[in-house]
Design an enzyme around this catalytic site. Sequence first.
Site, short mmCIF file in Angstrom:
data_model
loop_
_atom_site.label_atom_id
_atom_site.label_comp_id
_atom_site.label_asym_id
_atom_site.label_seq_id
_atom_site.Cartn_x
_atom_site.Cartn_y
_atom_site.Cartn_z
N ASN A 78 -30.45 8.42 6.87
CA ASN A 78 -30.04 9.38 5.84
C ASN A 78 -28.35 9.74 6.35
O ASN A 78 -28.34 10.02 7.23
CB ASN A 78 -30.97 10.80 5.88
CG ASN A 78 -32.33 10.39 5.49
OD1 ASN A 78 -32.59 9.25 4.72
ND2 ASN A 78 -33.20 11.13 6.06
N GLY A 138 -29.91 13.37 2.31
CA GLY A 138 -31.07 13.96 2.72
C GLY A 138 -30.79 14.36 4.37
O GLY A 138 -31.86 14.30 5.07
N GLN A 139 -29.51 14.08 4.87
CA GLN A 139 -29.49 14.20 6.52
C GLN A 139 -29.15 15.69 6.75
O GLN A 139 -28.45 16.39 6.17
CB GLN A 139 -28.11 13.53 6.66
CG GLN A 139 -27.53 13.86 7.98
CD GLN A 139 -26.51 13.03 8.72
OE1 GLN A 139 -25.69 12.45 7.83
NE2 GLN A 139 -26.15 12.70 10.05
N HIS A 152 -28.82 9.26 13.43
CA HIS A 152 -30.23 9.01 13.77
C HIS A 152 -30.86 7.90 12.81
O HIS A 152 -30.65 8.02 11.52
CB HIS A 152 -30.90 10.10 14.15
CG HIS A 152 -31.17 10.92 12.90
ND1 HIS A 152 -30.12 12.02 12.58
CD2 HIS A 152 -32.00 11.30 11.85
CE1 HIS A 152 -30.20 12.68 11.50
NE2 HIS A 152 -31.49 12.02 11.11
N ASP A 186 -40.60 12.22 16.24
CA ASP A 186 -39.79 13.34 15.45
C ASP A 186 -40.69 14.76 15.38
O ASP A 186 -42.11 14.49 15.43
CB ASP A 186 -39.95 12.68 14.02
CG ASP A 186 -39.11 13.52 13.01
OD1 ASP A 186 -37.87 13.13 12.45
OD2 ASP A 186 -39.39 14.68 12.77
N ILE A 187 -40.14 15.94 15.30
CA ILE A 187 -40.98 17.05 15.50
C ILE A 187 -41.76 17.00 14.26
O ILE A 187 -42.87 17.84 14.13
CB ILE A 187 -40.09 18.09 15.75
CG1 ILE A 187 -40.99 19.18 16.47
CG2 ILE A 187 -39.48 18.68 14.55
CD1 ILE A 187 -39.83 20.29 17.05
N HIS A 224 -34.56 6.64 11.71
CA HIS A 224 -35.89 7.10 11.65
C HIS A 224 -36.74 5.51 11.49
O HIS A 224 -36.41 4.76 10.73
CB HIS A 224 -36.15 7.78 10.45
CG HIS A 224 -35.52 9.05 10.20
ND1 HIS A 224 -36.52 10.33 10.08
CD2 HIS A 224 -34.55 9.31 9.50
CE1 HIS A 224 -35.39 11.43 10.00
NE2 HIS A 224 -34.11 10.55 9.56
#
Length: 114
Positions: free
Chosen positions: A87, A93-94, A100, A31-32, A102
């Site tokens: 999410n 909170g998507q 995806h 994740d960035i 997490h």
Amino acid sequence: MSEKTIFKRIIDQEIPADILYEDDLCLAFRDISPQAPTHVLVIPKKEIVSVATIADEDQALIGHLYLVIRNIAKQLELDNGYRVVVNCGTEGGQAVDHLHFHLLAGRQLTWPPG
Ligand code: DGP
């Protein structure tokens, strides 16, 4: 045609990512904006918007994603535990409209989530 999501652009190699694993069905990359010392995203290559739009025919694919998560956790030696979060939708909170998972680890995670 609607615009590609950022994750579709990563799948199509239009933008770079720190990729940990790839196969015909999925991609895993860091994740960035990590929320824990280890924060990996596992995504299907198939364009599924969210949990809400998973099709019945995706059953094996979703199972595959979980086995990939298990394997990555083992490979990264996340022996103290980890959390898998998905999410879904605005209140979930998507932010990116491509399904995806997490994978978070490396610190004590709290509950309930914010
Ligand atoms: P969510 O809020 O569940 O939709 O999570 C989206 C995640 O995607 C968020 O943790 C940040 C991450 N992200 C967004 N853009 C990029 C990107 O260009 N590269 C990578 N590696 N991660 C990204």
